[in-house]
Design a protein around this motif. Structure first.
Motif, PDB file in Angstrom:
ATOM      1  N   PRO A 184       0.842  -1.200   0.000  1.00  0.00           N
ATOM      2  CA  PRO A 184       0.000   0.000   0.000  1.00  0.00           C
ATOM      3  C   PRO A 184       0.876   1.249   0.000  1.00  0.00           C
ATOM      4  N   ALA A 185       0.486   2.225  -0.802  1.00  0.00           N
ATOM      5  CA  ALA A 185       1.198   3.507  -0.810  1.00  0.00           C
ATOM      6  C   ALA A 185       0.319   4.500  -1.539  1.00  0.00           C
ATOM      7  N   LEU A 186       0.604   5.778  -1.330  1.00  0.00           N
ATOM      8  CA  LEU A 186      -0.158   6.825  -2.020  1.00  0.00           C
ATOM      9  C   LEU A 186       0.805   7.698  -2.813  1.00  0.00           C
ATOM     10  N   ILE A 187       0.491   7.891  -4.089  1.00  0.00           N
ATOM     11  CA  ILE A 187       1.280   8.741  -4.975  1.00  0.00           C
ATOM     12  C   ILE A 187       0.372   9.858  -5.475  1.00  0.00           C
ATOM     13  N   ILE A 204      -5.116   2.223  -8.212  1.00  0.00           N
ATOM     14  CA  ILE A 204      -6.411   2.847  -7.975  1.00  0.00           C
ATOM     15  C   ILE A 204      -6.189   4.340  -8.184  1.00  0.00           C
ATOM     16  N   VAL A 205      -6.905   4.923  -9.152  1.00  0.00           N
ATOM     17  CA  VAL A 205      -6.644   6.322  -9.515  1.00  0.00           C
ATOM     18  C   VAL A 205      -7.843   7.186  -9.140  1.00  0.00           C
ATOM     19  N   GLY A 260      -7.138  10.291   2.693  1.00  0.00           N
ATOM     20  CA  GLY A 260      -7.641   9.216   3.548  1.00  0.00           C
ATOM     21  C   GLY A 260      -8.220   8.069   2.741  1.00  0.00           C
ATOM     22  N   LEU A 261      -9.037   8.419   1.741  1.00  0.00           N
ATOM     23  CA  LEU A 261      -9.652   7.386   0.905  1.00  0.00           C
ATOM     24  C   LEU A 261      -8.576   6.568   0.189  1.00  0.00           C
ATOM     25  N   GLY A 262      -7.571   7.275  -0.335  1.00  0.00           N
ATOM     26  CA  GLY A 262      -6.493   6.590  -1.061  1.00  0.00           C
ATOM     27  C   GLY A 262      -5.765   5.589  -0.169  1.00  0.00           C
ATOM     28  N   PHE A 263      -5.434   6.005   1.036  1.00  0.00           N
ATOM     29  CA  PHE A 263      -4.747   5.083   1.942  1.00  0.00           C
ATOM     30  C   PHE A 263      -5.659   3.933   2.373  1.00  0.00           C
ATOM     31  N   ALA A 278      -5.733   1.605  -0.464  1.00  0.00           N
ATOM     32  CA  ALA A 278      -4.413   1.002  -0.676  1.00  0.00           C
ATOM     33  C   ALA A 278      -4.160  -0.116   0.330  1.00  0.00           C
ATOM     34  N   PHE A 279      -4.542   0.104   1.583  1.00  0.00           N
ATOM     35  CA  PHE A 279      -4.329  -0.929   2.602  1.00  0.00           C
ATOM     36  C   PHE A 279      -5.346  -2.058   2.462  1.00  0.00           C
ATOM     37  N   LYS A 280      -6.577  -1.695   2.063  1.00  0.00           N
ATOM     38  CA  LYS A 280      -7.612  -2.725   1.914  1.00  0.00           C
ATOM     39  C   LYS A 280      -7.206  -3.738   0.843  1.00  0.00           C
ATOM     40  N   TYR A 281      -6.655  -3.236  -0.260  1.00  0.00           N
ATOM     41  CA  TYR A 281      -6.350  -4.132  -1.386  1.00  0.00           C
ATOM     42  C   TYR A 281      -4.856  -4.413  -1.547  1.00  0.00           C
ATOM     43  N   ARG A 282      -4.034  -3.833  -0.658  1.00  0.00           N
ATOM     44  CA  ARG A 282      -2.570  -3.977  -0.778  1.00  0.00           C
ATOM     45  C   ARG A 282      -2.107  -3.600  -2.184  1.00  0.00           C
ATOM     46  N   THR A 283      -2.426  -2.381  -2.573  1.00  0.00           N
ATOM     47  CA  THR A 283      -2.039  -1.906  -3.895  1.00  0.00           C
ATOM     48  C   THR A 283      -1.825  -0.406  -3.829  1.00  0.00           C
ATOM     49  N   PRO A 284      -0.915   0.132  -4.621  1.00  0.00           N
ATOM     50  CA  PRO A 284      -0.722   1.584  -4.577  1.00  0.00           C
ATOM     51  C   PRO A 284      -1.922   2.331  -5.143  1.00  0.00           C
TER      52      PRO A 284
END
Lengths: 178, 368, 258
Positions: free
Chosen positions: B104-107, B142-143, B157-160, B163-169
């Protein structure tokens, strides 16, 4: 009620901060606000402009093709924005450095000699507050008290001693309106 | 730090910084580039390391920043980076690794005009890069496409969370308008950063030191056995199917009776909304569909509307990118046209309306 | 006789596989220096009690699978990015002891920027740098540290400085950076050298654990496959050629100054 405003001049004239203080006053007055600058190298000496919208309702586009009010501080900005004031709208301009005066007849035109007044008061940094005073005299879109509270919120505490100076400049600006 | 909601007048970029601290982000790694430098500047000015313990670091490059994110994310921390188009191109290698590592990460990409060094003015020309996978390999981000300063704050907040829910950036794909404009924003109440115990519970996979754990954790994206590597790919694709099934977000505006539909995201959706107000004032029934998630794309919603309208205008700050996804959704049921400006030019609502009238041969005599 | 039978018959156990070295076959070529460095690294982690707190960052190169061999948490970095990945790990996990394990192509070519800046920031990490003057994994191409005249698959007639520039002494470079606290150049070609190298790795991991700044341990190594020599010849060639350009010894120690 909705006010769509463009403030345009040179970088360094306080165009962006005037817009910011106006937007903050609108926010404190319970309005929806947007502040959209033309950003980039213009900040340093070139032309600078900012679109400010104050509205009682949700604001759609922060980018506009026409304005209720234009505050114009140099010739380039006059050339660019005079035609984009809505019929019946208001154009405020500072005659300093303007060699071709506005020509529209279907809008209100107000000459506000803020440069001269700023030199007279001996504090050129309050130039944009003089203009804001004039603007609010012509279109009282937010109460002056909201502007003062906006200054308190936006200025760092170490500059709060300058608030009376700014208040005086706004008052003086009101008087510049003929 | 206020533990309650707070109303502020902020630039979109500043809102990202405030929201990150309030969400309890563990680390931010960035590098200056116009028009997003206020994210790093605001974080440095707010000094969250003194309050929440959030790490803020100006890296030596965008490449280093995204790899610092990769390291932090590998250890289960909530970490993010931000940049603008040329810098996001540099980050693509790292983004591919983060996606492959199921981290998980946010860009954040505050887009400017390209290609190349391009311009510092607003653009939406990184749509393909963001939604089709800008780096190598079969992966998606997820964009999220914010259209207001409020959404800049909310999507941190939504992005993180996603990201953690699906383990994806996840990526916030904004643009110079949304990054640079100021609006009223309601900041969420601050919440504390996750404790070590919470991280261990939420991220049992985290390579953060064994600290009593029997099995070691390794975060790697290398798998030389084709059978095993295909399994990894299949697992990723299954995740993407779950995201497509559950996380499509969009907003409709005046579509119920619309004869024409505009599809636009980010700042263009705002501009188009005004164009629709003007069109309706002249009796032309236009509606707006604004994708909030660009991936997963609101294909079904557009497909449903395509049977109702006489034409669809896709308005973007690019030469025509999202229009491909709209066409795939429409499947020829109705004409799809494009309006775009490039080079950093932001059109006004009237230009959009003119394009709509011209493309679909609509008369609008009352239109200004 | 099996080793159990030997011990049962009264034999004395004089050596053992380090506890933290995994029970898997290594992929390294016979004679490669990596195996020795892995062994002493695993021993040091165990001896310092860092099994729980250590996080290794593996490179791209021959040591890409380093994470398969030492029983601690690992992150596998993109080519050259290990110091940036380690920065993220170390900054966000102050209780961990973070080290990278990198080769010359990874650290001194594609990752030079990350190496220099992590060292310059004084990140609390240990960098273990295997310098064998060649790209091993991709089949023996020129590395930044390849010696002048040295034949590789991309310098088939020998490295020419007019075409390829000079061998990069990156360790001398990072010594100059204020963020490094310990910089040394070692080798593992003799038992004495192995003991010294192990002490150096121990010092570097202690510094990372104690947040003293960046430690940088270069191990001048052989690549007998890439060099196309037998292991003993490679050792000899290294002594005669590599050590002249890359002389062994401590370059900097601000933690335990002599």
């Amino acid at each position: 009620m909705k006010h769509e405003i463009i403030i345009a001049g040179f970088g360094g004239q306080g165009v962006l901060s005037m817009g910011k203080i106006l937007a903050y006053a609108g926010l404190l007055d319970g309005k929806e606000v947007t502040w959209m600058p033309a950003y980039g190298p213009e900040q340093r000496g070139g032309t600078a402009n900012v679109t400010v919208i104050l509205s009682d309702e949700q604001i759609s586009s922060p980018v506009l093709d026409s304005y209720d009010v234009a505050v114009i501080l140099n010739q380039q900005s006059l050339d660019k924005f005079e035609s984009r004031v809505k019929p019946g709208g208001l154009l405020i301009y500072d005659p300093y450095g303007i060699h071709r005066k506005p020509e529209r007849t279907d809008i209100r035109i107000a000459e506000v000699n803020a440069t001269e007044a700023a030199i007279e008061t001996g504090n050129t940094k309050t130039y944009n507050m003089l203009l804001l005073g004039a603007l609010l005299k012509l279109v009282p879109m937010v109460p002056i008290e909201a502007v003062i509270r906006g200054l308190e919120k936006t200025l760092p505490e170490r500059h709060h001693n300058l608030i009376p100076l700014n208040r005086d400049a706004i008052m003086r600006g009101e008087q510049l309106v003929k | 730090m206020e533990n309650k909601e707070e109303i502020k007048l902020l630039k979109g970029n500043e809102a990202i910084a405030h929201a990150a601290i309030r969400y309890g982000v563990d680390g931010y790694f960035g590098y200056p580039i116009t028009p997003q430098s206020e994210v790093l500047e605001t974080l440095e000015a707010l000094m969250p390391w003194e309050t929440t313990g959030m790490v803020v670091l100006q890296a030596e490059s965008e490449v280093a920043a995204i790899n610092m994110v990769y390291g932090g994310a590998s250890s289960g921390k909530a970490v993010m980076t931000s940049s603008s188009s040329p810098g996001v191109s540099l980050k693509q290698e790292g983004i591919s690794y983060i996606a492959a590592g199921e981290l998980p990460a946010l860009i954040v990409n505050v887009m400017r005009g390209g290609p190349g060094l391009g311009t510092i003015q607003p653009s939406q020309a990184d749509y393909f890069q963001a939604v089709k996978g800008g780096g190598h390999g079969d992966y998606h981000l997820i964009v999220l496409a914010p259209a207001s300063v409020q959404e800049m704050a909310d999507f941190v907040g939504l992005g993180f969370d996603l990201a953690f829910k699906y383990r994806t950036p996840a990526m916030i794909l904004a643009d110079g308008v949304i990054g640079q404009m100021m609006e009223k924003v309601v900041l969420p109440p601050a919440r504390p950063r996750r404790t070590d115990e919470e991280i261990v519970a939420l991220c049992p996979w985290a390579a953060r030191g064994k600290f009593g754990r029997k099995q070691r954790n390794v975060s790697t994206t290398l798998e030389l056995d084709p059978q095993a590597m295909e399994k990894n790919n299949i697992r990723l694709q299954e995740t993407y199917r779950r995201i497509e099934a559950g996380e499509v977000r969009f907003e409709e505006y005046m579509t119920e009776d619309a004869d024409y539909l505009i599809v636009a995201f980010g700042c263009m959706a705002r501009i188009c909304r005004k164009a629709i107000e003007d069109a309706r004032a002249c009796g032309l029934k236009v509606g707006l569909l604004r994708p909030i998630t660009l991936w997963p794309f609101p294909t079904e919603a557009i497909k449903a509307l395509s049977g109702q309208v006489r034409g669809i205008l896709v308005a973007e700050l690019n030469a025509g990118q999202m229009i491909d996804d709209v066409r795939l959704a429409v499947e020829g049921r109705t004409p799809v046209c494009h309006f775009g400006r490039t080079g950093g030019i932001v059109p006004n609502p009237q230009e959009v309306l003119n394009a709509l009238c011209k493309d679909f041969n609509v008369e609008m005599e009352d239109a200004k | 006789m099996t080793k159990e039978e030997i011990i049962a018959a009264g034999g004395t156990k004089v050596a053992a596989k380090p506890r933290l070295l995994m029970d898997v076959n290594m992929h390294y070529c016979p004679g490669c220096s990596h195996g020795v460095v892995h062994k002493i690294l695993a021993e040091v982690i165990d001896e310092l009690g860092l099994e729980d707190s250590a996080i290794g960052v593996a490179p791209v190169g021959c040591a890409v699978f380093a994470y398969n061999y030492i029983d601690v948490d690992w992150v596998e970095a993109a080519h050259g990015r290990a110091p940036a990945v380690a920065t993220g790990l170390a900054r966000l996990n102050p209780d961990a002891t973070v080290f990278t394990y990198q080769g010359d192509g990874d650290l001194a070519a594609i990752g030079t920027c990350e190496t220099i800046h992590a060292c310059n920031r004084g990140e609390n990490i240990a960098i273990i740098f295997i310098n064998n003057g060649i790209y091993g994994m991709t089949g023996g191409q020129m590395a930044p540290t390849t010696l002048e005249g040295m034949k590789t698959s991309t310098t088939p007639y020998g490295r020419r400085v007019d075409l390829n520039g000079y061998p990069l002494k990156i360790t001398d470079l990072v010594k100059e950076l204020d963020g490094t606290c310990y910089v040394t150049r070692e080798a593992v070609h003799t038992p004495a050298a192995v003991r010294k190298a192990k002490a150096a790795i121990r010092q570097a991991l202690m510094n990372a654990r104690d947040k003293k700044g960046t430690s940088f341990v270069e191990i001048v190594s052989t690549c007998n496959s890439g060099w196309k020599m037998s292991p003993d010849k490679a050792n000899k060639w290294m002594e005669e050629n590599m050590f002249e350009k890359y002389p062994l010894g401590e370059l900097k120690n601000t933690v335990n100054p002599k």
